[in-house]
Write an enzyme that holds these catalytic residues in place. Structure first.
Site, PDB file in Angstrom:
ATOM      1  N   HIS A  12       0.831  -1.216   0.000  1.00 25.30           N
ATOM      2  CA  HIS A  12       0.000   0.000   0.000  1.00 25.30           C
ATOM      3  C   HIS A  12       0.862   1.261   0.000  1.00 25.30           C
ATOM      4  CE1 HIS A  12      -0.280  -0.664   4.670  1.00 25.30           C
ATOM      5  NE2 HIS A  12       0.784   0.060   4.395  1.00 25.30           N
ATOM      6  N   HIS A  59      -1.165   4.929   9.810  1.00 25.69           N
ATOM      7  CA  HIS A  59       0.142   5.587   9.835  1.00 25.69           C
ATOM      8  C   HIS A  59       0.061   6.866  10.662  1.00 25.69           C
ATOM      9  CE1 HIS A  59       0.095   2.971   6.294  1.00 25.69           C
ATOM     10  NE2 HIS A  59       1.409   2.875   6.441  1.00 25.69           N
ATOM     11  N   HIS A 197      11.049  -3.211   2.883  1.00 25.35           N
ATOM     12  CA  HIS A 197      11.408  -1.800   2.800  1.00 25.35           C
ATOM     13  C   HIS A 197      11.847  -1.288   4.166  1.00 25.35           C
ATOM     14  CE1 HIS A 197       7.138  -1.676   3.919  1.00 25.35           C
ATOM     15  NE2 HIS A 197       7.143  -0.367   4.095  1.00 25.35           N
ATOM     16  N   GLU A 244       5.323  -5.296   8.236  1.00 26.51           N
ATOM     17  CA  GLU A 244       3.941  -5.156   7.765  1.00 26.51           C
ATOM     18  C   GLU A 244       3.413  -6.447   7.149  1.00 26.51           C
ATOM     19  OE1 GLU A 244       3.880  -0.355   6.693  1.00 26.51           O
ATOM     20  OE2 GLU A 244       3.819  -1.841   5.089  1.00 26.51           O
TER      21      GLU A 244
END
Length: 292
Positions: A12, A59, A197, A244
């Site tokens: 996402h 977030h 990431h 995640e």
């Protein structure tokens, strides 16, 4: 009864949403990524669900460091796209399914998982980018998402975070909850976030193609082993934000081949699988599984 028929897995990345919103999808940099979702958009039209149960992470939009629920289910009738500092994304508001969401909360809590029930919250790119990738670009003034969405936020931002095994077990509890809902609904469950990431520190920009694809193989074909991947492996191999990926295990655990923590039935059918780097400074993974 309601039934989960398919699971969708996707990154996402916020820059994906920006590329769509700013009309950059056909630029040389972005074109290969969006080509990987052409099949998915058609599949979504051909297999339109009644409800999407969408697992994502907030977030620091709906929840700040002052209050950090590990698992939070949105039970409201609608959810507004959040302003993350540069204005809300120009996408339709998200319509919820309060009846099914409340039923899932009741059932899952009775199965000994503690959920935070959220009756009002904005939803950020973690939820709206997957919707845009699967449903295409929509005009918020005249279009709507194709079905109601139940947001399910998981804390993978502030430690301690839930383990992959915990998430896998939670997916099984969610499936039981859905199947006990007394209405004939076709439900899709989506796991979002990842893949490898890292956004800060000496390893900022880390991408690990080999590990990502091995993890995808495990998630699809041996989900029990995947659920037992230790937390430190995610951090070491996929970067600090690679954790995640445990959210994908909620969706994988909800598939019909998994019962009581074991694979007892035929594996789901892989309808689509896609992997691409880079998108901004991250890897993008995507898969669609259908129950057999």
């Amino acid at each position: 009864m309601a039934k989960i028929t398919a699971s969708v897995f996707t990154s996402h990345v916020p820059a994906i949403g920006a590329a769509m919103d700013l009309g950059k999808t056909q630029e040389d940099y972005w074109k290969p990524l969006f080509a990987g979702y052409e099949y998915s958009k058609q599949w979504m039209k051909d297999n339109k669900p009644d409800v999407v149960f969408l697992v994502y992470n907030d977030h620091a939009t709906a929840f700040s460091l002052e209050m950090i629920p590990t698992f939070a289910i949105g039970t409201a009738a609608e959810f507004t796209p959040a302003d993350e500092g540069w204005g809300p994304r120009p996408v339709p508001k998200v319509i919820g399914h309060p009846d099914l969401a409340s039923h899932i909360a009741q059932s899952v809590i009775q199965q000994d998982f503690d959920l935070t029930i959220v009756n009002k919250m904005d939803v950020d790119h973690g939820l709206t980018v997957p919707l845009s990738l699967m449903c295409g670009e929509l005009d918020p003034k005249k279009d709507a998402w194709p079905c109601p969405v139940i947001p399910f936020a998981v804390n993978v931002v502030q430690y301690p975070v839930p383990s992959g095994k915990r998430c896998f077990m939670l997916g099984q509890a969610i499936r039981k909850a859905v199947e006990s809902f007394d209405e004939d609904l076709n439900v899709h469950i989506w796991g979002t976030g990842g893949m490898s990431h890292q956004l800060q520190g000496a390893r900022a920009g880390l991408i690990n193609r080999e590990w990502d694809n091995h993890w995808l193989d495990l998630m699809i074909n041996d989900p029990v082993a995947c659920a037992n991947v230790p937390h430190i492996d995610y951090v070491r191999e996929a970067g600090s934000e690679g954790i995640e990926l445990v959210m994908w295990l909620i969706a994988r655990g909800a598939m019909s081949d998994v019962v009581d923590g074991k694979v007892v039935g035929p594996l789901p059918t892989v309808k689509h699988r896609f992997y691409h780097v880079p998108a901004s400074n991250t890897a993008v993974g995507h898969a669609i599984l259908e129950n057999t």
